[in-house]
Structures are given as C-alpha cells and as structure tokens.
Design a protein around this motif. Structure first.
Motif, PDB file in Angstrom:
ATOM      1  N   ALA A 246      65.825  25.228  23.036  1.00 56.58           N
ATOM      2  CA  ALA A 246      65.426  24.118  21.591  1.00 56.58           C
ATOM      3  C   ALA A 246      64.253  24.294  20.939  1.00 56.58           C
ATOM      4  CB  ALA A 246      66.902  23.174  22.205  1.00 56.58           C
ATOM      5  N   ALA A 247      63.516  23.231  21.363  1.00 54.80           N
ATOM      6  CA  ALA A 247      62.412  23.269  20.401  1.00 54.80           C
ATOM      7  C   ALA A 247      61.876  24.377  19.823  1.00 54.80           C
ATOM      8  CB  ALA A 247      61.357  22.540  22.233  1.00 54.80           C
ATOM      9  N   GLU A 248      61.965  25.135  20.892  1.00 57.38           N
ATOM     10  CA  GLU A 248      61.521  26.260  19.809  1.00 57.38           C
ATOM     11  C   GLU A 248      62.211  27.386  18.594  1.00 57.38           C
ATOM     12  OE1 GLU A 248      58.532  30.188  19.098  1.00 57.38           O
ATOM     13  OE2 GLU A 248      58.598  27.816  20.195  1.00 57.38           O
ATOM     14  N   ALA A 249      63.642  26.624  19.134  1.00 58.76           N
ATOM     15  CA  ALA A 249      64.607  26.730  17.708  1.00 58.76           C
ATOM     16  C   ALA A 249      64.099  25.924  16.549  1.00 58.76           C
ATOM     17  CB  ALA A 249      66.078  26.731  18.686  1.00 58.76           C
ATOM     18  N   THR A 250      63.856  24.268  16.433  1.00 57.50           N
ATOM     19  CA  THR A 250      63.420  23.890  15.725  1.00 57.50           C
ATOM     20  C   THR A 250      62.079  23.890  15.631  1.00 57.50           C
ATOM     21  OG1 THR A 250      64.335  21.909  17.133  1.00 57.50           O
ATOM     22  CG2 THR A 250      63.234  21.571  15.921  1.00 57.50           C
TER      23      THR A 250
ATOM     24  N   GLN B  23      71.084  31.552  11.486  1.00 54.99           N
ATOM     25  CA  GLN B  23      70.550  31.167  13.458  1.00 54.99           C
ATOM     26  C   GLN B  23      69.438  31.593  13.900  1.00 54.99           C
ATOM     27  OE1 GLN B  23      73.226  34.596  15.631  1.00 54.99           O
ATOM     28  NE2 GLN B  23      74.496  33.799  13.514  1.00 54.99           N
ATOM     29  N   TYR B  24      69.318  30.749  15.116  1.00 56.84           N
ATOM     30  CA  TYR B  24      67.217  30.998  15.210  1.00 56.84           C
ATOM     31  C   TYR B  24      67.977  32.020  16.674  1.00 56.84           C
ATOM     32  CZ  TYR B  24      66.322  27.465  11.285  1.00 56.84           C
ATOM     33  OH  TYR B  24      66.307  27.728  10.366  1.00 56.84           O
ATOM     34  N   VAL B  25      67.951  32.778  16.635  1.00 60.03           N
ATOM     35  CA  VAL B  25      67.705  33.845  17.595  1.00 60.03           C
ATOM     36  C   VAL B  25      66.366  33.965  18.575  1.00 60.03           C
ATOM     37  CG1 VAL B  25      68.024  36.155  18.961  1.00 60.03           C
ATOM     38  CG2 VAL B  25      69.211  35.398  16.992  1.00 60.03           C
ATOM     39  N   ILE B  26      65.971  33.603  19.962  1.00 59.41           N
ATOM     40  CA  ILE B  26      64.733  33.064  20.589  1.00 59.41           C
ATOM     41  C   ILE B  26      64.907  34.173  21.240  1.00 59.41           C
ATOM     42  CG2 ILE B  26      63.490  31.473  22.229  1.00 59.41           C
ATOM     43  CD1 ILE B  26      64.122  30.237  18.601  1.00 59.41           C
ATOM     44  N   VAL B  27      63.844  35.189  21.244  1.00 55.63           N
ATOM     45  CA  VAL B  27      64.271  36.386  22.411  1.00 55.63           C
ATOM     46  C   VAL B  27      62.184  35.726  23.198  1.00 55.63           C
ATOM     47  CG1 VAL B  27      63.828  39.038  22.400  1.00 55.63           C
ATOM     48  CG2 VAL B  27      64.739  37.775  19.861  1.00 55.63           C
ATOM     49  N   SER B  28      62.838  35.990  24.471  1.00 58.55           N
ATOM     50  CA  SER B  28      61.892  36.111  25.344  1.00 58.55           C
ATOM     51  C   SER B  28      61.169  36.974  25.635  1.00 58.55           C
ATOM     52  CB  SER B  28      62.139  35.337  26.707  1.00 58.55           C
ATOM     53  OG  SER B  28      62.562  33.757  25.926  1.00 58.55           O
ATOM     54  N   PRO B  29      59.799  37.281  26.227  1.00 55.21           N
ATOM     55  CA  PRO B  29      58.799  38.768  25.954  1.00 55.21           C
ATOM     56  C   PRO B  29      59.312  38.810  27.842  1.00 55.21           C
ATOM     57  CG  PRO B  29      57.491  36.925  26.753  1.00 55.21           C
ATOM     58  CD  PRO B  29      58.479  36.300  25.830  1.00 55.21           C
ATOM     59  N   THR B  30      59.725  40.222  28.131  1.00 59.54           N
ATOM     60  CA  THR B  30      59.310  41.068  29.263  1.00 59.54           C
ATOM     61  C   THR B  30      59.235  39.883  30.571  1.00 59.54           C
ATOM     62  OG1 THR B  30      59.266  42.912  30.630  1.00 59.54           O
ATOM     63  CG2 THR B  30      57.290  42.299  29.710  1.00 59.54           C
ATOM     64  N   GLY B  31      59.549  40.126  31.991  1.00 62.64           N
ATOM     65  CA  GLY B  31      58.553  39.268  32.785  1.00 62.64           C
ATOM     66  C   GLY B  31      58.768  37.883  32.677  1.00 62.64           C
ATOM     67  N   THR B  32      59.593  37.010  31.974  1.00 60.80           N
ATOM     68  CA  THR B  32      60.120  35.529  31.518  1.00 60.80           C
ATOM     69  C   THR B  32      61.430  35.101  32.213  1.00 60.80           C
ATOM     70  OG1 THR B  32      60.607  36.058  29.238  1.00 60.80           O
ATOM     71  CG2 THR B  32      58.323  35.052  29.797  1.00 60.80           C
ATOM     72  N   HIS B  33      61.702  34.011  32.352  1.00 67.62           N
ATOM     73  CA  HIS B  33      63.026  33.725  33.124  1.00 67.62           C
ATOM     74  C   HIS B  33      63.419  32.466  32.577  1.00 67.62           C
ATOM     75  CE1 HIS B  33      61.901  36.784  36.160  1.00 67.62           C
ATOM     76  NE2 HIS B  33      60.291  35.449  36.183  1.00 67.62           N
ATOM     77  N   PRO B  34      63.367  32.762  31.660  1.00 63.64           N
ATOM     78  CA  PRO B  34      64.060  31.310  30.274  1.00 63.64           C
ATOM     79  C   PRO B  34      65.694  30.429  30.539  1.00 63.64           C
ATOM     80  CG  PRO B  34      64.492  33.748  29.196  1.00 63.64           C
ATOM     81  CD  PRO B  34      63.625  34.198  30.221  1.00 63.64           C
TER      82      PRO B  34
ATOM     83  N   GLY C 170      69.139  18.728  10.713  1.00 61.49           N
ATOM     84  CA  GLY C 170      69.729  18.986  11.117  1.00 61.49           C
ATOM     85  C   GLY C 170      70.569  19.296  12.470  1.00 61.49           C
ATOM     86  N   ASN C 171      72.139  19.187  12.545  1.00 65.70           N
ATOM     87  CA  ASN C 171      72.279  20.530  13.577  1.00 65.70           C
ATOM     88  C   ASN C 171      71.646  22.319  13.362  1.00 65.70           C
ATOM     89  OD1 ASN C 171      72.995  18.123  15.091  1.00 65.70           O
ATOM     90  ND2 ASN C 171      75.245  18.828  14.368  1.00 65.70           N
ATOM     91  N   LEU C 172      70.573  22.309  14.464  1.00 69.12           N
ATOM     92  CA  LEU C 172      70.854  23.748  14.687  1.00 69.12           C
ATOM     93  C   LEU C 172      71.282  24.569  15.902  1.00 69.12           C
ATOM     94  CD1 LEU C 172      67.039  23.530  14.559  1.00 69.12           C
ATOM     95  CD2 LEU C 172      68.270  23.111  12.926  1.00 69.12           C
ATOM     96  N   ALA C 173      71.748  25.864  14.921  1.00 67.39           N
ATOM     97  CA  ALA C 173      72.206  27.550  16.079  1.00 67.39           C
ATOM     98  C   ALA C 173      71.382  28.023  16.316  1.00 67.39           C
ATOM     99  CB  ALA C 173      74.077  27.167  15.275  1.00 67.39           C
ATOM    100  N   TYR C 174      71.125  28.593  17.739  1.00 63.54           N
ATOM    101  CA  TYR C 174      70.134  28.865  18.626  1.00 63.54           C
ATOM    102  C   TYR C 174      71.343  29.818  19.399  1.00 63.54           C
ATOM    103  CZ  TYR C 174      69.507  25.828  22.667  1.00 63.54           C
ATOM    104  OH  TYR C 174      69.531  25.198  23.049  1.00 63.54           O
ATOM    105  N   THR C 175      70.232  30.910  19.691  1.00 64.28           N
ATOM    106  CA  THR C 175      70.600  32.341  20.967  1.00 64.28           C
ATOM    107  C   THR C 175      69.410  31.463  22.246  1.00 64.28           C
ATOM    108  OG1 THR C 175      71.614  32.866  19.489  1.00 64.28           O
ATOM    109  CG2 THR C 175      71.267  34.473  21.766  1.00 64.28           C
TER     110      THR C 175
END
Length: 310
Positions: A164-168, A186-197, A217-222
């Motif tokens: 969520a902080a990365e979306a902000t 909408q903020y799509v936070i895409v994680s790299p290979t080998g990580t476990h979000p 304000g309120n933020l929509a994120y994935t």
C-alpha cells in the motif's frame, strides 16, 4: 479536495450476492483480509458459483452494505517495484504494457462487459439501463503511466502495508496528489520474480486488489505478484504452455474488479464475490491491436452468466 459524490451502491451483478460469497476460497493466512482476491487454485468452487449465479435473476442486499463506487473512466498505472526488474525471465513487464495499450476500442470486445455497470442509483437496483453514471469503454489506452521504481530492492516478503505504501509513493510519482485524479486511478504494484508479496504463493492467491487511505485521498491498488513463478499454466484455465497466460488472466480479473468495485468492499450489493470471482474457470484468448492475451471471463448482468465479451 473535490470528491465526486458517492451516494449509492454500484449496480453490479449476481456475482455480488451475499448468499454465495467468496469465503470458501479465501485463505486463512496472509492476504485473508483482502477482498478482490483471485485464488491460486479455484477448483470446483468457481464452477459451483457460476452454476448457482446463472439461476439467479435479482440481487439480494447485505445488511452491511453501504455506499459504493465504480471507476467511470479507468486509468491504470503500472508500477514495476524494485531493482530486481533487471531480471524478468518471462517478459512480464513488456507483456503487461502491451496488454493495457491494446485494451480499448472496437477490438476490445472483452472490456465492453464493464460498460453495463454504474453508480448513482438506488441500492438494490439490478439493471442500470441508461441511468446512473456508467463505466465508459475506453476509446484510447487506459494505461496512463508506467514506472520502474528501481530506487531500492523490493522486500523479499513485502507486507500488505508495504505494498500500500508503494501505491502511495506511485501516486506522488505520477503527480496524482489530490483525491480528484485518484477517483479513477488504479495502481498495479507488480512484484519481480523471486519475491513473495503478502506471502505469495503459499498464501493461496494469484493476486488481490484493495484500497488504502493516504494524504492524496483513497487509492485503489493491486498486489500483482510475479505469477509465472507458479509455473506454466498457473492461475489460468488454459493449458497452452505460455508463461504469461496466468498473469494476463490474473490482472484482467483484478482490473475488472477494481473498475467495478473501486474501493472494496463497498461497491457491491452484497458481500464476498465480485465480477471476476464467478468466472475463474473461464479464460479465453482475445486479440487486441497489440497482440493476443488470456483474458478471464466476467459476470454479465445483461447475459445473466459468465462471458468473455460484452
């Protein structure tokens, strides 16, 4: 801050019925508090929901239902988080950009499903008709921005709060520093290979979407993990041997659910499921101007069933 009035539930389909919910596929570990979740192994659950939903013609209201929202003019911001993106073995970054660059206009027969849904009418209404504020089918790419945030490595096991902080942080990067632009972003936070979000993949999900409060304000994120790490044909019903099918299916699930339930869980006439949850066992290739992609089926009110085109 200027905020669009949010006075009634988004008018969504039988996928939102509280009676069928989505608890059966929600893991009891990391991510369990997040709605908008696509499970790693939907199995018979989605099949049963699809069959049950097809027999329902009207919505039932949950006693806890309150105000809700849709995203009338969707804008997607892809955020490739972490310096680890120098390694992208499946080619996720160019693929996600290509998919959203083509997800508009007459070739995008999948996205037209969303235009039947709206906000601004009385709770319990099951058909928007021509009333309310409808989701608009994009006439140009909904991809509003792409950012490779390589200022530091993404944590190996990022928490939901860190995502969520990365979306902000992304909202600030793209200059969306008031509520107004964030009513459709909408903020799509895409994680790299080998990580476990948020515990992926052992937490049992392919991805999830949510909202977070911020000074903008309120933020929509994935939270979109590196789905190809689950193996070929993970998170899709297709068995085509493509490493990218699963993440395409997963992200279209999350995109559609964000557009129709922008700040979960308040955009549905009921609890539990959303527009993609009914249809996790329905994937199809759709040819866009930028290529052919695995798009997940969605619940259609007008068809009263899962479909892959509107």
């Amino acid at each position: 801050m200027s905020i669009r009035p949010r006075t009634s539930l988004a008018l969504l389909g039988a996928a939102a019925l509280a009676a069928m919910g989505f608890a059966g596929a929600t893991p009891a570990t990391a991510g369990a508090t997040h709605l908008g979740m696509k499970p790693l192994h939907p199995g018979a659950h989605a099949q049963a929901n699809t069959a049950a939903a097809a027999s329902r013609n009207t919505l039932k209201l949950s006693s806890s239902a309150s105000q809700g929202v849709v995203s009338p003019t969707p804008k997607v911001y892809l955020v490739f988080w972490g310096s680890q993106w120098s390694n992208d073995p499946a080619g996720v970054a160019p693929d996600m950009q290509a998919m959203f660059k083509g997800l508009y206009g007459s070739q995008d027969t999948w996205g037209t499903i969303l235009s039947q849904y709206c906000e601004g009418l009385a709770k319990g209404t099951s058909n928007c008709g021509t009333n309310g504020t409808h989701i608009q089918h994009p006439t140009s790419s909904p991809l509003a921005g792409t950012w490779f945030d390589n200022s530091a490595a993404e944590p190996s096991n990022a928490t939901a709060a860190q995502i969520a902080a990365e979306a902000t942080k992304a909202a600030a990067h793209f200059g969306n520093t008031t509520q107004t632009p964030n009513l459709n972003a909408q903020y799509v936070i895409v994680s790299p290979t080998g990580t476990h979000p948020d515990g992926f993949p052992s937490s049992g999900f392919c991805a999830w979407h949510d909202k977070t409060s911020s000074s903008y304000g309120n933020l929509a994120y994935t939270n979109l993990p590196y789905v190809p790490d689950t193996g070929i044909d993970g998170c899709t019903t297709l068995t085509d041997g493509r490493a990218l099918s699963g993440i395409e299916s997963t992200e279209t699930h999350e995109y559609a659910e964000t557009v129709t339930d922008f700040w979960p869980s308040i955009g549905w006439n009921g609890g539990g499921g959303e527009i993609g949850d009914e249809c996790e066992n329905m994937d199809a290739f759709v040819t866009l101007s930028t290529g052919s992609f695995d798009l997940q089926g969605l619940w259609s009110n007008s068809a009263n069933k899962c479909v892959t085109k509107g």
